[in-house]
Design an enzyme around this catalytic site. Structure first.
Site, PDB file in Angstrom:
ATOM      1  N   CYS A 152       1.503 -27.751 -94.515  1.00  0.00           N
ATOM      2  CA  CYS A 152       0.746 -27.950 -95.763  1.00  0.00           C
ATOM      3  C   CYS A 152      -0.038 -29.268 -95.730  1.00  0.00           C
ATOM      4  O   CYS A 152      -1.249 -29.284 -95.988  1.00  0.00           O
ATOM      5  CB  CYS A 152       1.681 -27.889 -96.964  1.00  0.00           C
ATOM      6  SG  CYS A 152       3.188 -28.850 -96.786  1.00  0.00           S
TER       7      CYS A 152
HETATM    8  N1  LIG Z   1       7.265 -25.089 -99.148  1.00  0.00           N
HETATM    9  C1  LIG Z   1       6.050 -25.354 -98.670  1.00  0.00           C
HETATM   10  O1  LIG Z   1       5.172 -25.917 -99.364  1.00  0.00           O
HETATM   11  C2  LIG Z   1       5.696 -24.957 -97.255  1.00  0.00           C
HETATM   12  C3  LIG Z   1       4.353 -25.031 -96.858  1.00  0.00           C
HETATM   13  C4  LIG Z   1       4.002 -24.656 -95.558  1.00  0.00           C
HETATM   14  C5  LIG Z   1       4.980 -24.219 -94.677  1.00  0.00           C
HETATM   15  N2  LIG Z   1       6.284 -24.176 -95.080  1.00  0.00           N
HETATM   16  C6  LIG Z   1       7.262 -23.680 -94.098  1.00  0.00           C
HETATM   17  O2  LIG Z   1       7.531 -22.312 -94.415  1.00  0.00           O
HETATM   18  C7  LIG Z   1       8.893 -21.983 -94.114  1.00  0.00           C
HETATM   19  C8  LIG Z   1       9.571 -21.491 -95.407  1.00  0.00           C
HETATM   20  O3  LIG Z   1       9.497 -22.540 -96.360  1.00  0.00           O
HETATM   21  P1  LIG Z   1      10.029 -22.365 -97.852  1.00  0.00           P
HETATM   22  O4  LIG Z   1       9.549 -23.563 -98.575  1.00  0.00           O
HETATM   23  O5  LIG Z   1       9.697 -21.007 -98.359  1.00  0.00           O
HETATM   24  O6  LIG Z   1      11.611 -22.467 -97.606  1.00  0.00           O
HETATM   25  P2  LIG Z   1      12.808 -22.007 -98.563  1.00  0.00           P
HETATM   26  O7  LIG Z   1      12.332 -21.991 -99.968  1.00  0.00           O
HETATM   27  O8  LIG Z   1      13.962 -22.850 -98.221  1.00  0.00           O
HETATM   28  O9  LIG Z   1      13.084 -20.500 -98.113  1.00  0.00           O
HETATM   29  C9  LIG Z   1      13.576 -20.163 -96.838  1.00  0.00           C
HETATM   30  C10 LIG Z   1      13.765 -18.664 -96.713  1.00  0.00           C
HETATM   31  O10 LIG Z   1      14.212 -18.405 -95.388  1.00  0.00           O
HETATM   32  C11 LIG Z   1      15.387 -17.604 -95.422  1.00  0.00           C
HETATM   33  N3  LIG Z   1      16.272 -17.984 -94.328  1.00  0.00           N
HETATM   34  C12 LIG Z   1      16.883 -19.188 -94.150  1.00  0.00           C
HETATM   35  N4  LIG Z   1      17.589 -19.176 -92.991  1.00  0.00           N
HETATM   36  C13 LIG Z   1      17.409 -17.941 -92.441  1.00  0.00           C
HETATM   37  C14 LIG Z   1      17.895 -17.309 -91.256  1.00  0.00           C
HETATM   38  N5  LIG Z   1      18.665 -17.963 -90.393  1.00  0.00           N
HETATM   39  N6  LIG Z   1      17.532 -16.039 -91.014  1.00  0.00           N
HETATM   40  C15 LIG Z   1      16.718 -15.360 -91.883  1.00  0.00           C
HETATM   41  N7  LIG Z   1      16.231 -15.904 -93.032  1.00  0.00           N
HETATM   42  C16 LIG Z   1      16.585 -17.170 -93.298  1.00  0.00           C
HETATM   43  C17 LIG Z   1      16.010 -17.843 -96.779  1.00  0.00           C
HETATM   44  O11 LIG Z   1      16.722 -16.654 -97.029  1.00  0.00           O
HETATM   45  P3  LIG Z   1      17.853 -16.360 -98.128  1.00  0.00           P
HETATM   46  O12 LIG Z   1      17.186 -15.424 -99.077  1.00  0.00           O
HETATM   47  O13 LIG Z   1      18.943 -15.754 -97.402  1.00  0.00           O
HETATM   48  O14 LIG Z   1      18.192 -17.698 -98.767  1.00  0.00           O
HETATM   49  C18 LIG Z   1      14.781 -18.060 -97.663  1.00  0.00           C
HETATM   50  O15 LIG Z   1      14.305 -16.820 -98.117  1.00  0.00           O
HETATM   51  C19 LIG Z   1       9.531 -23.286 -93.580  1.00  0.00           C
HETATM   52  O16 LIG Z   1       9.522 -23.258 -92.187  1.00  0.00           O
HETATM   53  C20 LIG Z   1       8.612 -24.384 -94.125  1.00  0.00           C
HETATM   54  O17 LIG Z   1       8.603 -25.534 -93.312  1.00  0.00           O
HETATM   55  C21 LIG Z   1       6.653 -24.511 -96.349  1.00  0.00           C
END
Ligand SMILES: NC(=O)c1ccc[n+]([C@@H]2O[C@H](COP(=O)([O-])OP(=O)(O)OC[C@H]3O[C@@H](n4cnc5c(N)ncnc54)[C@H](OP(=O)(O)O)[C@@H]3O)[C@@H](O)[C@H]2O)c1
Length: 338
Positions: A152
């Site tokens: 981001c």
């Molecule tokens: N937040 C941002 O602004 C942003 C921006 C750009 C990129 N990102 C990247 O995008 C990715 C997701 O970010 P997020 O903010 O959405 O994170 P998040 O809110 O913590 O959500 C993570 C998701 O991944 C799932 N998960 C976690 N461990 C897993 C595993 N071992 N196997 C399968 N599923 C698993 C979780 O599933 P459950 O339903 O089981 O909890 C949850 O649905 C990250 O790599 C982050 O760095 C984030």
């Protein structure tokens, strides 16, 4: 055109939820598979009631066979290190993958290990992955099987300074004061993100060592063959979404506003980058896939301030991922995003 069948792995996190919300408004997409470990066998609309009567689908515990059977394009919204476990299986089944994690962004595995503290496990696909910043990599994205969606912060910083680096007008390193809403850290529980810690507060974290720094420096080098040191200092804001970056640049020579207009005209045909006369404001981009960029020059000192803003969950994540899906699918970049 037939509908694109889309699966989302990690659908219940912040980026997964934003993708669901945006894809439900996409005219050529059908969401066919949602995974969650924590909420397996649960209707998505029970987890997030705002989707009642909009989406009648249950989250499933991740099955790689099933997601491949049901989807043409698969979005990975999972933490880094998880993506590189999953991706090889999906690519073997000839699926298109758009990974929102950091696993395929940094091409140098030594740098990946230094910043993410693990060895990269999928070097073959790392080589083939395409960096999903459509404003600069559209032709590669068109042909890609694996798109690595940018970070981001990286998205807004790169869009804000790449035109200047390409014109070779920057003297020395640049200083970046960055601020993000709390959703940037994801939905998992963390003490530092509790309401009382974030509310009515602004705090600095990871100054000069944030993980997006090597990603940005590598992409700058790949595109321009120039090494630019980024002194990057992020802060967390008491907001849900939005990123603002204030970038301080010492110039090699004085630039007029006409020069700047010409330099930034690289974006004139890009649908999601807006060069503003006024200084950009978060309110104008939160909830959209736009990146707004504005600037002011300090004439006597040859110092340029560039200000960039995006919504971290849209242009910084789900919206940009859909932009990439549109390009891969031969659709207009703006489909489902305007
Ligand atoms: N937040 C941002 O602004 C942003 C921006 C750009 C990129 N990102 C990247 O995008 C990715 C997701 O970010 P997020 O903010 O959405 O994170 P998040 O809110 O913590 O959500 C993570 C998701 O991944 C799932 N998960 C976690 N461990 C897993 C595993 N071992 N196997 C399968 N599923 C698993 C979780 O599933 P459950 O339903 O089981 O909890 C949850 O649905 C990250 O790599 C982050 O760095 C984030």
């Amino acid at each position: 055109m037939s509908m694109i069948k889309v699966g989302i792995i990690g659908s219940t996190g912040y980026t997964g939820k934003k993708l669901v919300e945006l894809l439900l408004n996409h005219p050529f997409v059908e969401i066919t598979y949602l995974s969650s470990q924590r909420y397996k066998n649960t209707f998505y609309s029970s987890i997030y009631p705002e989707f009642r009567k909009k989406l009648n689908l249950k989250c499933e515990a991740l099955s790689l066979d099933k997601v491949c059977e049901k989807s043409d394009i698969i979005f990975l919204c999972v933490p880094h290190t998880t993506s590189m476990e999953i991706t090889p299986h999906l690519l073997k089944k000839n699926k298109k993958v758009i990974d929102l994690s950091a696993d395929y962004r940094i091409k140098n595995p030594r740098i990946y290990k230094k910043f993410y503290k693990v060895m990269h496990k999928d070097l073959g696909n790392l080589k083939k992955s395409v960096y999903g910043l459509p404003e600069f990599f559209k032709e590669e994205i068109k042909e890609a099987d694996l798109v690595s969606n940018p970070g981001c912060y990286s998205t807004v910083v790169l869009l804000s300074i790449l035109p200047l680096i390409m014109e070779d007008v920057i003297k020395e390193s640049v200083f970046i004061d960055a601020k993000s809403g709390a959703s940037g850290a994801g939905r998992k529980l963390q003490e530092g993100l509790l309401y009382c810690e974030v509310n009515e507060n602004v705090k600095c974290y990871s100054p000069f060592v944030h993980r997006h720094i090597p990603e940005m420096e590598e992409v700058i080098y790949r595109l321009t063959k120039k090494t630019v040191k980024l002194n990057f200092v992020p802060h967390i804001l008491p907001l849900s979404s939005g990123i603002m970056v204030d970038i301080y640049i010492r110039l090699k020579k004085f630039l007029t506003s006409r020069d700047l207009k010409k330099i930034y005209s690289v974006y004139s045909s890009q649908p999601f980058v807006r060069i503003c006369e006024d200084l950009p404001s978060l309110k104008n981009v939160v909830g959209t896939n736009f990146c707004d960029i504005g600037m002011r020059i300090l004439k006597e000192e040859k110092i340029l301030l560039v200000v960039g803003v995006i919504d971290n969950l849209i242009k910084g994540a789900g919206g940009q991922a859909i932009q990439n899906m549109n390009i891969i699918s031969g659709l207009s970049q703006t489909e489902g995003l305007m």
